[in-house]
Design a protein around this motif. Structure first.
Motif, PDB file in Angstrom:
ATOM      1  N   TRP A 199       0.759  -0.994   0.512  1.00 35.28           N
ATOM      2  CA  TRP A 199       0.152   0.083  -0.136  1.00 35.28           C
ATOM      3  C   TRP A 199       1.034   1.303   0.103  1.00 35.28           C
ATOM      4  O   TRP A 199       0.529   2.061  -0.562  1.00 35.28           O
ATOM      5  CB  TRP A 199      -0.657  -0.005   1.031  1.00 35.28           C
ATOM      6  N   PRO A 254       2.828   2.781  -2.221  1.00 34.01           N
ATOM      7  CA  PRO A 254       2.781   3.608  -3.486  1.00 34.01           C
ATOM      8  C   PRO A 254       1.870   4.201  -3.352  1.00 34.01           C
ATOM      9  O   PRO A 254       1.514   5.185  -4.073  1.00 34.01           O
ATOM     10  CB  PRO A 254       3.110   2.498  -4.487  1.00 34.01           C
ATOM     11  N   HIS A 255       0.589   3.290  -2.693  1.00 30.21           N
ATOM     12  CA  HIS A 255      -0.360   4.497  -3.109  1.00 30.21           C
ATOM     13  C   HIS A 255      -0.646   5.057  -2.799  1.00 30.21           C
ATOM     14  O   HIS A 255      -1.506   5.840  -2.844  1.00 30.21           O
ATOM     15  CB  HIS A 255      -1.496   3.410  -2.998  1.00 30.21           C
ATOM     16  N   PHE A 256      -0.779   5.079  -1.222  1.00 30.46           N
ATOM     17  CA  PHE A 256      -0.648   6.281   0.092  1.00 30.46           C
ATOM     18  C   PHE A 256       0.445   7.000   0.407  1.00 30.46           C
ATOM     19  O   PHE A 256       0.131   8.107   0.685  1.00 30.46           O
ATOM     20  CB  PHE A 256      -1.402   5.244   1.491  1.00 30.46           C
ATOM     21  N   ARG A 290       1.913   8.734  -1.184  1.00 31.82           N
ATOM     22  CA  ARG A 290       2.334  10.448  -2.586  1.00 31.82           C
ATOM     23  C   ARG A 290       1.216  11.577  -1.801  1.00 31.82           C
ATOM     24  O   ARG A 290       1.526  12.438  -2.162  1.00 31.82           O
ATOM     25  CB  ARG A 290       1.286   9.494  -3.692  1.00 31.82           C
ATOM     26  N   ARG A 291      -0.210  10.820  -0.863  1.00 33.67           N
ATOM     27  CA  ARG A 291      -0.016  11.516  -0.928  1.00 33.67           C
ATOM     28  C   ARG A 291      -0.807  12.169   0.849  1.00 33.67           C
ATOM     29  O   ARG A 291      -1.573  12.774   2.051  1.00 33.67           O
ATOM     30  CB  ARG A 291      -1.903  10.657  -1.098  1.00 33.67           C
TER      31      ARG A 291
END
Length: 99
Positions: free
Chosen positions: A44, A46-48, A50-51
């Motif tokens: 998870w 890479p998905h989370f 960045r934000r």
């Protein structure tokens, strides 16, 4: 490797933050399940990250936080206290918790 010194334990945590340096992203605390560790959340990142500012911990007795004695009394109150201490250590306020 970052650790938080707690009574009777060094609690391991890692921070994944790939947000823009000029932003103030929300912090999300990721808590693994029974018999897991911080690596349970690796897919998870890479998905989370960045934000959000991701904080992944190894609960007491798991992963890099190290073993506890065989007769150690793991209680819900102790678990909650550990999480509260981590939050105070890594964040300047509220966090989102994923578990």
């Amino acid at each position: 490797m970052p650790h938080l010194d707690l009574p009777g334990c060094k609690l391991f945590y890692t921070i994944d933050d790939h947000t823009d340096a000029w932003t103030r992203p929300d912090t999300v605390l990721f808590v693994h399940g029974f018999t897991e560790c911080t690596e349970a959340w690796r897919a998870w990142v890479p998905h989370f990250s960045r934000r959000y500012r991701m904080v992944r911990i190894d609960q007491r007795g798991f992963g890099q936080s190290g073993a506890v004695p065989k007769d150690f009394n793991l209680t819900t109150a102790l678990f909650v206290d550990d999480l509260a201490r981590v939050i105070r250590h890594v964040a300047d306020g509220a966090v989102h918790v994923v578990g």
